[in-house]
Scaffold this motif. Structure first.
Motif, PDB file in Angstrom:
ATOM      1  N   TRP A 179      38.683  55.629  43.930  1.00  0.00           N
ATOM      2  CA  TRP A 179      38.879  54.565  44.927  1.00  0.00           C
ATOM      3  C   TRP A 179      37.790  54.591  45.994  1.00  0.00           C
ATOM      4  N   ALA A 180      37.403  55.795  46.415  1.00  0.00           N
ATOM      5  CA  ALA A 180      36.445  55.916  47.506  1.00  0.00           C
ATOM      6  C   ALA A 180      35.025  55.573  47.090  1.00  0.00           C
ATOM      7  N   GLY A 181      34.666  55.786  45.823  1.00  0.00           N
ATOM      8  CA  GLY A 181      33.263  55.648  45.447  1.00  0.00           C
ATOM      9  C   GLY A 181      32.907  54.485  44.563  1.00  0.00           C
ATOM     10  N   MET A 182      33.904  53.735  44.052  1.00  0.00           N
ATOM     11  CA  MET A 182      33.553  52.719  43.070  1.00  0.00           C
ATOM     12  C   MET A 182      32.969  51.460  43.697  1.00  0.00           C
ATOM     13  N   GLY A 183      33.066  51.298  45.014  1.00  0.00           N
ATOM     14  CA  GLY A 183      32.539  50.092  45.649  1.00  0.00           C
ATOM     15  C   GLY A 183      31.036  49.954  45.497  1.00  0.00           C
ATOM     16  N   SER A 184      30.317  51.051  45.678  1.00  0.00           N
ATOM     17  CA  SER A 184      28.853  50.998  45.564  1.00  0.00           C
ATOM     18  C   SER A 184      28.426  50.642  44.147  1.00  0.00           C
ATOM     19  N   ALA A 185      29.029  51.301  43.159  1.00  0.00           N
ATOM     20  CA  ALA A 185      28.675  51.018  41.771  1.00  0.00           C
ATOM     21  C   ALA A 185      29.022  49.584  41.395  1.00  0.00           C
ATOM     22  N   THR A 186      30.133  49.081  41.913  1.00  0.00           N
ATOM     23  CA  THR A 186      30.533  47.706  41.599  1.00  0.00           C
ATOM     24  C   THR A 186      29.493  46.707  42.094  1.00  0.00           C
ATOM     25  N   LEU A 187      29.018  46.884  43.313  1.00  0.00           N
ATOM     26  CA  LEU A 187      28.027  45.957  43.848  1.00  0.00           C
ATOM     27  C   LEU A 187      26.688  46.087  43.133  1.00  0.00           C
ATOM     28  N   ILE A 188      26.329  47.289  42.720  1.00  0.00           N
ATOM     29  CA  ILE A 188      25.086  47.463  41.961  1.00  0.00           C
ATOM     30  C   ILE A 188      25.184  46.749  40.615  1.00  0.00           C
ATOM     31  N   TYR A 189      26.325  46.932  39.934  1.00  0.00           N
ATOM     32  CA  TYR A 189      26.531  46.222  38.667  1.00  0.00           C
ATOM     33  C   TYR A 189      26.528  44.714  38.888  1.00  0.00           C
ATOM     34  N   LEU A 190      27.167  44.290  39.961  1.00  0.00           N
ATOM     35  CA  LEU A 190      27.255  42.856  40.237  1.00  0.00           C
ATOM     36  C   LEU A 190      25.869  42.262  40.464  1.00  0.00           C
ATOM     37  N   ALA A 191      25.027  42.997  41.186  1.00  0.00           N
ATOM     38  CA  ALA A 191      23.653  42.523  41.393  1.00  0.00           C
ATOM     39  C   ALA A 191      22.881  42.482  40.083  1.00  0.00           C
ATOM     40  N   ALA A 192      23.122  43.464  39.210  1.00  0.00           N
ATOM     41  CA  ALA A 192      22.423  43.471  37.924  1.00  0.00           C
ATOM     42  C   ALA A 192      22.911  42.358  37.006  1.00  0.00           C
ATOM     43  N   ILE A 193      24.207  42.048  37.083  1.00  0.00           N
ATOM     44  CA  ILE A 193      24.764  41.000  36.226  1.00  0.00           C
ATOM     45  C   ILE A 193      24.185  39.640  36.573  1.00  0.00           C
ATOM     46  N   THR A 194      23.820  39.433  37.834  1.00  0.00           N
ATOM     47  CA  THR A 194      23.252  38.138  38.217  1.00  0.00           C
ATOM     48  C   THR A 194      21.930  37.852  37.499  1.00  0.00           C
ATOM     49  N   ARG A 195      21.297  38.911  36.955  1.00  0.00           N
ATOM     50  CA  ARG A 195      20.059  38.707  36.207  1.00  0.00           C
ATOM     51  C   ARG A 195      20.316  38.357  34.742  1.00  0.00           C
ATOM     52  N   VAL A 196      21.572  38.496  34.310  1.00  0.00           N
ATOM     53  CA  VAL A 196      21.911  38.158  32.926  1.00  0.00           C
ATOM     54  C   VAL A 196      22.042  36.643  32.813  1.00  0.00           C
ATOM     55  N   THR A 226      20.629  50.288  34.149  1.00  0.00           N
ATOM     56  CA  THR A 226      21.525  50.470  35.288  1.00  0.00           C
ATOM     57  C   THR A 226      22.709  51.356  34.925  1.00  0.00           C
ATOM     58  N   VAL A 227      23.291  51.124  33.747  1.00  0.00           N
ATOM     59  CA  VAL A 227      24.433  51.925  33.312  1.00  0.00           C
ATOM     60  C   VAL A 227      24.050  53.396  33.183  1.00  0.00           C
ATOM     61  N   LEU A 228      22.915  53.676  32.578  1.00  0.00           N
ATOM     62  CA  LEU A 228      22.497  55.060  32.385  1.00  0.00           C
ATOM     63  C   LEU A 228      22.198  55.744  33.710  1.00  0.00           C
ATOM     64  N   LEU A 229      21.561  55.018  34.628  1.00  0.00           N
ATOM     65  CA  LEU A 229      21.260  55.616  35.927  1.00  0.00           C
ATOM     66  C   LEU A 229      22.537  55.938  36.697  1.00  0.00           C
ATOM     67  N   LEU A 230      23.478  54.999  36.749  1.00  0.00           N
ATOM     68  CA  LEU A 230      24.726  55.236  37.480  1.00  0.00           C
ATOM     69  C   LEU A 230      25.559  56.322  36.805  1.00  0.00           C
ATOM     70  N   LEU A 231      25.476  56.418  35.492  1.00  0.00           N
ATOM     71  CA  LEU A 231      26.198  57.494  34.799  1.00  0.00           C
ATOM     72  C   LEU A 231      25.643  58.858  35.198  1.00  0.00           C
ATOM     73  N   LEU A 232      24.331  58.974  35.261  1.00  0.00           N
ATOM     74  CA  LEU A 232      23.722  60.241  35.677  1.00  0.00           C
ATOM     75  C   LEU A 232      24.096  60.574  37.115  1.00  0.00           C
ATOM     76  N   LEU A 233      24.034  59.587  38.012  1.00  0.00           N
ATOM     77  CA  LEU A 233      24.388  59.831  39.408  1.00  0.00           C
ATOM     78  C   LEU A 233      25.850  60.229  39.544  1.00  0.00           C
ATOM     79  N   GLN A 234      26.725  59.628  38.746  1.00  0.00           N
ATOM     80  CA  GLN A 234      28.140  59.999  38.817  1.00  0.00           C
ATOM     81  C   GLN A 234      28.348  61.422  38.325  1.00  0.00           C
ATOM     82  N   LEU A 235      27.676  61.788  37.246  1.00  0.00           N
ATOM     83  CA  LEU A 235      27.811  63.157  36.750  1.00  0.00           C
ATOM     84  C   LEU A 235      27.367  64.168  37.796  1.00  0.00           C
TER      85      LEU A 235
END
Length: 305
Positions: A179-196, A226-235
């Motif tokens: 709950w505390a950390g998913m906001g940042s990843a959500t906005l990063i994904y959202l910004a990346a999706i706008t390029r699709v 983006t997915v691979l980078l955020l996965l590494l940062l989460q790990l």
């Protein structure tokens, strides 16, 4: 004619001097930043490496003990428990917390009204100080009058010992951390999706593709990097979890939530043995470095294809 020839002859030397001048000026502006980065980032690493070979409490004179600190922490029976708990936390966070931001981002990308409000609500937990968020959830988890057991009691469920049971304590910590950390990843994904290209999603919806098919066949291929980078940062982040077990359970019950960083804290600030704490920190840093190197090496082709 001779003046023109001299100017032509001296033109390369003037260009070299101009470039040298520009390089010196750039270096002069860069030196303060390099100094600050080296002093606040690399000097603590070097100092920690030195402390890992010393027996010290930072008050009495330090004694050089070589590898004795590493031997001590490797002989500590609690180390295996801490490593297992840390890996369990990282695994649960990966299963629970990694897909949620991507799902939220895909759903939010389809919104046309109140999109800004939803983005604010998703990012709100990130804006809260971590300690405030942890203490807030600790109140929610109260077995007698906590929010969760109160709500579940309305439908005839519970009460549940969220933080008091060895079976549910780690799961409860993962829920709060997600709950505390998913906001940042959500906005990063959202910004990346706008390029699709939106035509891909429109075609998929026309064909009746559900959200999982859209994510697997459109979002994932377009957001590989983006997915691979955020996965590494989460790990890396979950393997360094500290605030949740320290504030919510203090490693309990029965050491079920003791993590590596919490063990390092106990070495340093409970036992006063900063040498052992530094040695364990160095081992953790080496492990995370190796993990990052292996991860980047094994995913380099997939991320660029």
């Amino acid at each position: 004619m001779s003046k023109t020839a001299d100017e032509t002859k001296n033109a390369p030397s003037r260009t070299v001097r101009r470039r040298l001048h520009n390089d010196v000026v750039a270096l002069a502006f860069l030196l303060p930043a390099l100094f600050c980065f080296g002093y606040f980032a690399w000097w603590p690493v070097a100092r920690g490496l030195e402390l890992s070979f010393q027996q010290t409490n930072l008050v009495d004179p330090a004694q050089w003990v070589g590898l004795r600190n590493f031997q001590r922490i490797l002989d500590d029976p609690l180390l295996a428990t801490a490593v297992q708990n840390t890996l369990l936390f990282a695994g649960l966070a990966l299963v629970i917390g990694f897909p949620l931001p991507l799902l939220l981002a895909v759903q939010m990308s389809t919104l046309r009204r109140l999109a800004g409000l939803y983005r604010y609500l998703v990012y709100l937990p990130v804006m809260l100080p971590p300690v405030v968020g942890v203490l807030l959830w600790q109140m929610f988890y109260e077995p007698d009058h906590g929010l969760f057991n109160t709500v579940l009691g309305m439908v005839g469920l519970g009460p549940y010992p969220w933080l008091q049971s060895t079976h549910s304590a780690m799961f409860s910590l993962v829920l709060e951390a997600t709950w505390a950390g998913m906001g940042s990843a959500t906005l990063i994904y959202l910004a990346a999706i706008t390029r699709v290209p939106p035509e891909l999603y429109e075609a998929a919806e026309t064909d009746g593709a559900r959200i999982w098919r859209r994510i697997w066949h459109i979002t994932f291929p377009q957001l590989r990097g983006t997915v691979l980078l955020l996965l590494l940062l989460q790990l890396i982040g979950t393997l360094q979890v500290f605030a949740e077990p320290y504030l919510m359970t203090d490693g309990g019950p029965e050491n079920a939530t003791v993590t590596v960083l919490l063990l390092i804290y106990r070495y340093a600030f409970v036992d006063g043995d900063y040498g052992a704490a530094s040695a364990m920190s160095m081992l953790l840093a080496v492990a995370l470095s190796l993990l990052s190197a292996v991860y980047l090496w094994t995913t380099r082709r997939w991320s660029t294809s």
